[in-house]
Design a protein around this motif. Structure first.
Motif, PDB file in Angstrom:
ATOM      1  N   PRO A 146       5.232  -9.655 -54.768  1.00 29.82           N
ATOM      2  CA  PRO A 146       4.871  -9.677 -53.343  1.00 29.82           C
ATOM      3  C   PRO A 146       3.443 -10.158 -53.140  1.00 29.82           C
ATOM      4  CG  PRO A 146       4.879  -7.433 -54.162  1.00 29.82           C
ATOM      5  CD  PRO A 146       5.426  -8.285 -55.272  1.00 29.82           C
ATOM      6  N   ARG A 147       3.113 -10.526 -51.901  1.00 27.59           N
ATOM      7  CA  ARG A 147       1.820 -11.109 -51.585  1.00 27.59           C
ATOM      8  C   ARG A 147       0.623 -10.240 -51.991  1.00 27.59           C
ATOM      9  NH1 ARG A 147      -0.134 -15.221 -48.239  1.00 27.59           N
ATOM     10  NH2 ARG A 147      -2.201 -14.840 -47.372  1.00 27.59           N
ATOM     11  N   PRO A 148       0.648  -8.894 -51.775  1.00 28.02           N
ATOM     12  CA  PRO A 148      -0.522  -8.098 -52.181  1.00 28.02           C
ATOM     13  C   PRO A 148      -0.805  -8.139 -53.681  1.00 28.02           C
ATOM     14  CG  PRO A 148       0.852  -6.867 -50.648  1.00 28.02           C
ATOM     15  CD  PRO A 148       1.633  -8.083 -51.047  1.00 28.02           C
ATOM     16  N   VAL A 149       0.227  -8.419 -54.475  1.00 32.90           N
ATOM     17  CA  VAL A 149       0.069  -8.443 -55.928  1.00 32.90           C
ATOM     18  C   VAL A 149      -0.270  -9.850 -56.426  1.00 32.90           C
ATOM     19  CG1 VAL A 149       1.240  -7.886 -58.116  1.00 32.90           C
ATOM     20  CG2 VAL A 149       1.718  -6.544 -56.072  1.00 32.90           C
ATOM     21  N   LEU A 150      -0.094 -10.851 -55.571  1.00 34.95           N
ATOM     22  CA  LEU A 150      -0.223 -12.242 -56.000  1.00 34.95           C
ATOM     23  C   LEU A 150      -1.588 -12.575 -56.616  1.00 34.95           C
ATOM     24  CD1 LEU A 150       1.223 -14.936 -56.207  1.00 34.95           C
ATOM     25  CD2 LEU A 150       0.455 -15.472 -53.889  1.00 34.95           C
TER      26      LEU A 150
END
Length: 555
Positions: A146-150
């Motif tokens: 997901p985006r927060p982990v990218l």
């Protein structure tokens, strides 16, 4: 497309280890690590083989060009293809192609027939495979976490490459010393096979937004247009070129410094690259600690300053032992800087154009590397190695000024998810419109008090930029001279299909810009939206009338 997995409930706050919680990312990362080790073994073996086969510093420097130039030629087509077809199938092709080329070079080298030009040729073919592979490989990460982990996943991708940089050169150097560079090339080919297997078992569903499909040339134009009207991306590209052009002096001339200026053997060159890799791995952990203290702009400035010192040290330091800590710091600076560029690019674009924008980033990066390799290698041949490195240091110092006109933008808070529905809905149609019909003109009428015109103009300029970025050929805002409160926004699109794509390209962040414009509208009804299609639905050109015949002429 396969939905992006949610954050694990056991780790609400992402960290450097969080991406490994996702099984597919973990498998892809391990496969990439093995392949990267093979690639760095190949780089060491190839550069050292050319260094022993020729006395020309330019030919040695051209090894970097042979790796980078294909990206300059193929990155943009690869990006367009990656946004149009199944990325998994493209990765299977590129990994298989590179495996065949590496195995072929190994077999050719083991026969003893390879020349410096031959090695450059095979390296160029491998570069072609990497150029087609790289934009797609980078965008795959956005589908696995997901985006927060990218940002952490992107950093780990850099760690993978730099762990390989620490291990690969040492392994390559040992194999070169005891056996032959040919065996290094064979092992690299086998490493591509492993990555091919992992990609084969990744079951990815093709993306389908239900809209009209783009053709290849249209996709290329759309990608270029998106970058042209995206200031954050333009800033990244300018800074990337400036950094890669100056920093490539280290990559292109390090083997020459080791072999010619310091009179050392291949083992020392491999150790230098290992120190670089170790520094880069340390840089990954350093980002986790300083990431909240240093914004992207400061990270790039710090990395450029370090490479000023790197080029100066390569030119002047008399001992390899003094260069070891320099290489360590250079590896740290390289990872922090390149991760900053890559993170900024991938977090500033929506998925529909991601591969194309990443490909342009790779194009600019490799253009800087290719051109820099040629310039510094030619300068080293025509003048001296020391002068080439000193000039490269001067370039890096001068590039710091670019932080003023081209600052790096922070990606926090951006939302590039599709805006559904777009405020300007497509009209109800009495009959079907051919997707190729056009051109299309869209006009939106606002009632704006004259006192608000200055503020409205500033907001409308941002919206105009979005219209142009997403497909409009022309756009603007006009005032009715008879009724100053009546303002009309217009934009002109080539075809009806392209206008439908505009609706699907509009994001939630774009909606905020549009909402700011519509805030100034004072009418009782919402702004009036009108769509015009070229009449008749044929190319909108004038047709000459038949000539008049003179009176009494034959009928």
């Amino acid at each position: 497309m396969t939905p992006t997995p949610p954050l694990p409930l056991t780790e609400p706050r992402p960290g450097l280890r969080t991406p490994f919680a996702y099984a597919v990312f973990r498998a892809v990362w391990i496969a990439a690590l093995v392949s990267n080790v093979g690639t760095w073994m190949q780089n060491v073996a190839g550069v050292w083989l050319v260094t022993t086969l020729t006395t020309s510093a330019l030919l040695v420097a051209l090894m970097q060009t042979a790796t980078s130039l294909p990206a300059f030629l193929l990155s943009m087509p690869a990006g367009a293809i990656g946004d149009l077809i199944d990325r998994r199938k493209l990765l299977l092709f590129t990994q298989g192609f590179m495996a065949v080329v590496a195995l072929g070079l190994g077999a050719f080298t083991l026969t003893g027939a390879a020349t410096a030009i031959d090695v450059l040729g095979f390296t160029f073919l491998l570069g072609m495979g990497a150029a087609l592979n790289s934009p797609i490989w980078q965008t795959v990460t956005t589908e696995l976490v997901p985006r927060p982990v990218l940002p952490f996943a992107i950093t780990l991708n850099g760690v993978s490459n730099n762990i390989a940089r620490a291990i690969g050169p040492a392994l390559g150097g040992l194999i070169i010393a005891y056996y032959s560079p040919g065996w290094v090339f064979i092992l690299n080919g086998i490493s591509f096979v492993g990555t091919w297997v992992v990609i084969y078992y990744w079951k990815r569903e093709a993306q389908n937004d239900g809209g009209p499909a783009e053709n290849f040339s249209g996709a290329l134009r759309a990608g270029i247009r998106y970058v042209q009207y995206s200031p954050p991306i333009v800033a990244v590209l300018v800074r990337t070129f400036a950094f890669s052009f100056g920093a490539t002096a280290m990559w292109a001339l390090l083997s020459v410094v080791v072999a010619r200026r310091l009179n050392l053997q291949s083992g020392s060159y491999a150790v230098m690259l290992s120190w670089l890799g170790a520094g880069a791995v340390s840089g990954a952990f350093l980002i986790g600690k300083i990431g909240h203290r240093l914004n992207l702009n400061r990270r790039v400035l710090l990395g450029s300053l370090v490479f000023v010192g790197t080029n100066l040290s390569l030119a002047l330091v008399p001992s390899e032992y003094w260069l070891f800590p320099v290489m360590f710091l250079s590896g740290t600076a390289w990872l922090i800087t390149m991760t900053s560029f890559s993170t900024s690019v991938q977090l500033h674009v929506p998925k529909w154009v991601q591969a194309r924008v990443v490909s342009m980033y790779m194009l600019v990066f490799q253009a800087g590397m290719s051109l820099g390799s040629i310039v510094w290698g030619e300068l080293a041949d025509r003048a001296t190695l020391t002068l080439a490195l000193l000039v490269a240091a001067g370039w890096m110092l001068a590039s710091l000024v670019l932080a003023l006109p081209f600052p790096m933008h922070q990606p926090e808070g951006l939302d590039f998810s599709p805006a559904e529905p777009w405020t300007d809905q497509l009209p109800a149609l009495e009959e079907e419109i051919d997707p190729d019909d056009g051109p299309v003109v869209v006009m939106i009428d606002y009632d704006v008090a004259p006192a608000d015109h200055a503020a409205f103009r500033l907001a409308a300029q941002q919206l105009t930029r979005l219209r142009l970025r997403d497909g409009a050929l022309r756009a603007g805002v006009f005032t009715d001279v008879a009724q100053p409160a009546r303002i009309t926004e217009f934009f002109y699109v080539a075809t009806w299909a392209e206008h439908e794509r505009q609706h699907r390209r509009f994001t939630r962040d774009d909606q905020l810009v549009e909402a700011e414009v519509r805030r100034f509208h004072q009418g009782a009804e919402p702004p009036r939206v009108t769509h015009f299609l070229a009449f008749p639905r044929t190319p909108n050109v004038e047709v000459a009338a038949p000539p008049l015949q003179a009176a009494g002429s034959a009928q």
